[in-house]
Structures are given as C-alpha cells and as structure tokens.
Write a protein that holds these residues in place. Structure first.
Motif, mmCIF file in Angstrom:
data_model
loop_
_atom_site.group_PDB
_atom_site.id
_atom_site.type_symbol
_atom_site.label_atom_id
_atom_site.label_comp_id
_atom_site.label_asym_id
_atom_site.label_seq_id
_atom_site.Cartn_x
_atom_site.Cartn_y
_atom_site.Cartn_z
ATOM 1 N N UNK A 46 55.356 -109.719 138.371
ATOM 2 C CA UNK A 46 55.309 -109.608 139.692
ATOM 3 C C UNK A 46 53.881 -107.998 139.652
ATOM 4 N N UNK A 47 53.808 -107.384 138.295
ATOM 5 C CA UNK A 47 52.026 -107.068 138.229
ATOM 6 C C UNK A 47 52.456 -105.896 137.429
ATOM 7 N N UNK A 187 61.977 -107.279 135.891
ATOM 8 C CA UNK A 187 61.230 -106.851 137.132
ATOM 9 C C UNK A 187 60.183 -105.503 136.893
ATOM 10 N N UNK A 188 59.509 -105.443 138.202
ATOM 11 C CA UNK A 188 58.124 -104.035 138.271
ATOM 12 C C UNK A 188 59.140 -103.101 138.433
ATOM 13 N N UNK A 189 60.554 -102.759 138.883
ATOM 14 C CA UNK A 189 61.296 -101.264 138.873
ATOM 15 C C UNK A 189 62.357 -101.958 137.573
ATOM 16 N N UNK A 210 56.399 -87.944 133.382
ATOM 17 C CA UNK A 210 55.780 -88.679 133.343
ATOM 18 C C UNK A 210 54.367 -88.934 135.374
ATOM 19 N N UNK A 211 53.439 -89.301 134.908
ATOM 20 C CA UNK A 211 52.736 -90.110 136.005
ATOM 21 C C UNK A 211 53.024 -91.675 136.354
ATOM 22 N N UNK A 212 52.871 -92.032 137.453
ATOM 23 C CA UNK A 212 53.119 -93.543 137.111
ATOM 24 C C UNK A 212 52.567 -94.120 138.053
ATOM 25 N N UNK A 213 51.848 -95.140 137.360
ATOM 26 C CA UNK A 213 51.502 -96.007 139.531
ATOM 27 C C UNK A 213 51.182 -97.529 138.423
ATOM 28 N N UNK A 214 51.426 -98.039 140.245
ATOM 29 C CA UNK A 214 52.274 -99.558 139.682
ATOM 30 C C UNK A 214 50.631 -100.133 140.647
ATOM 31 N N UNK A 215 50.810 -101.547 139.760
ATOM 32 C CA UNK A 215 49.193 -102.878 140.919
ATOM 33 C C UNK A 215 50.460 -103.674 140.876
#
Length: 227
Positions: A46-47, A187-189, A210-215
């Motif tokens: 999913x990403x 899953x993404x989570x 941590x810094x996090x980003x999701x695409x």
C-alpha cells in the motif's frame, strides 16, 4: 612493487583506477555515508515508509533543522545518509528532474526514471576531472498507479531496488533486523512501527525520535518531523 607516490596518485584522483581496479575516492565516499545517521526504507503493498534517525548533540539544537527526509513531488520522497550538503544537492537534482518531466510531457516522473536521473548525475562525478564523488547515499521511494517502489543510490552511481533496506551508520545491523522482521504483506502502519523499532538504539544517548514520511495513493505524507 608499487611505491608510495604511485599509491597517492590513485588515492587523490577520483577518476583514475588503481592497478587492482579500484576507485579509492568512491570507496572513501561510501565510508563517509557510513559516518552519517541511519535512514530506512520499507516497501509494502500500500505504500512506502521512509524513516531517518536524528542525532541531537546539544539541547540547544532545534530538532526540526536536522533534515533527512525530503519531498520530491506529490508521490516521491527521498531519505539521505552521509554529508548533509551533498545530499541537499542531490535532492535538488531529483526535484528538477521531476519538474522537467512534468513540464515537458505533462506527466509525473516514474520512480525508476527519477532514480536513473539521480544515479546518472552521481556517476558523472566519478569520472570527471576536478570533481569528487558525492559523500551521500539516497533512498528513493515512490507510489504510482498502485505500484510501490524503493531504490537506493550510492556514491558510485549504482542503483538497486529493495523491499526494505537501510543506509548510513549501523546499516548492516539494521538490515539484519529487517531481514528477520520484514513481511511483504504488512500494512503501512506496521512498517512505520518496524522502522521506529529498528532505528531505536538504546546506546545512543544523543538520539531523538526518528523522522518519518509515508508515500501512498494519497501522496507524500510527512510524520513526526518529516519535511
């Protein structure tokens, strides 16, 4: 037997091979990447999740100024490790490539095209006189048409596609943990939780969250301080 002067000649020039086929400056650049804090990429159906550790060496330092994750366009992002200034230049290369593709063809750039543009630019700096290799590596993540992609580029200009990987300091240890815990059906989570887990180092007293980003299909979403 090769003398010291000959060794130094190969050592100082980034575009001259040594007799045993090595480019020492590229190898040194790879070592520079390992001196930086770690970044992680995890691909799911999913990403893609990008996460980066931050070293906060002073309580006076503004944590938000430590940028390791960067948005390239609506559906692409990169995580970096190594020299921050070098990584910034590569991020600019990525953003220009995405803009040119959009202006020229009226379509968003694909993840493999973006990776090719960046890796070709990096490779030029391994064979041009008067330059040095970039002392940074990138994780390039994208999600388009239901397809999640994750690539790594290193200072040689090599591009490799991964399901999950890490770059920077401690990357070997983190990759081993990913090999044990990664599930392509997660899953993404779940991937966000795994990224946080593998970036946690109890021995690092200077570490911050941590810094996090999701695409995903909804686009690039920064979390926890991601740009």
């Amino acid at each position: 037997m090769m003398g010291n002067n000959d060794r130094q000649a190969y050592d100082r020039n980034s575009n001259i091979f040594s007799p045993d086929g090595r480019l020492y400056q590229v190898e040194y650049a790879r070592e520079a990447v390992k001196q930086g804090s770690a970044s992680v990429g995890i691909r799911t159906n999913d990403g893609v999740v990008l996460a980066a550790a931050r070293r906060v060496r002073s309580p006076l330092l503004e944590e938000r100024s430590v940028e390791k994750l960067h948005k390239v366009d609506e559906f692409h992002g990169v995580a970096s490790a190594g020299h921050v200034a070098d990584a910034r230049q590569l991020v600019d290369v990525a953003r220009r490539a995405a803009q040119v593709e959009r202006l020229r063809y009226g379509e968003p750039i694909t993840t493999d095209q973006l990776t090719t543009e960046i890796s070709e630019h990096i490779q030029e700096y391994t064979q041009s006189g008067g330059t040095r290799p970039y002392g940074a590596a990138l994780l390039i993540a994208g999600f388009q048409d239901g397809d999640a992609r994750l690539f790594e580029t290193d200072p040689s200009g090599t591009a490799i596609e991964w399901q999950a990987t890490a770059i920077g300091g401690g990357s070997d240890r983190i990759r081993e943990e990913l090999e044990e815990q990664y599930d392509p059906e997660m899953s993404v989570e779940d991937a966000v939780a795994l990224a946080r887990d593998v970036l946690t180092d109890e021995d690092d007293e200077d570490g911050a969250e941590p810094t996090i980003a999701v695409i995903t299909a909804d686009g690039y979403e920064p979390r926890d301080g991601g740009e």
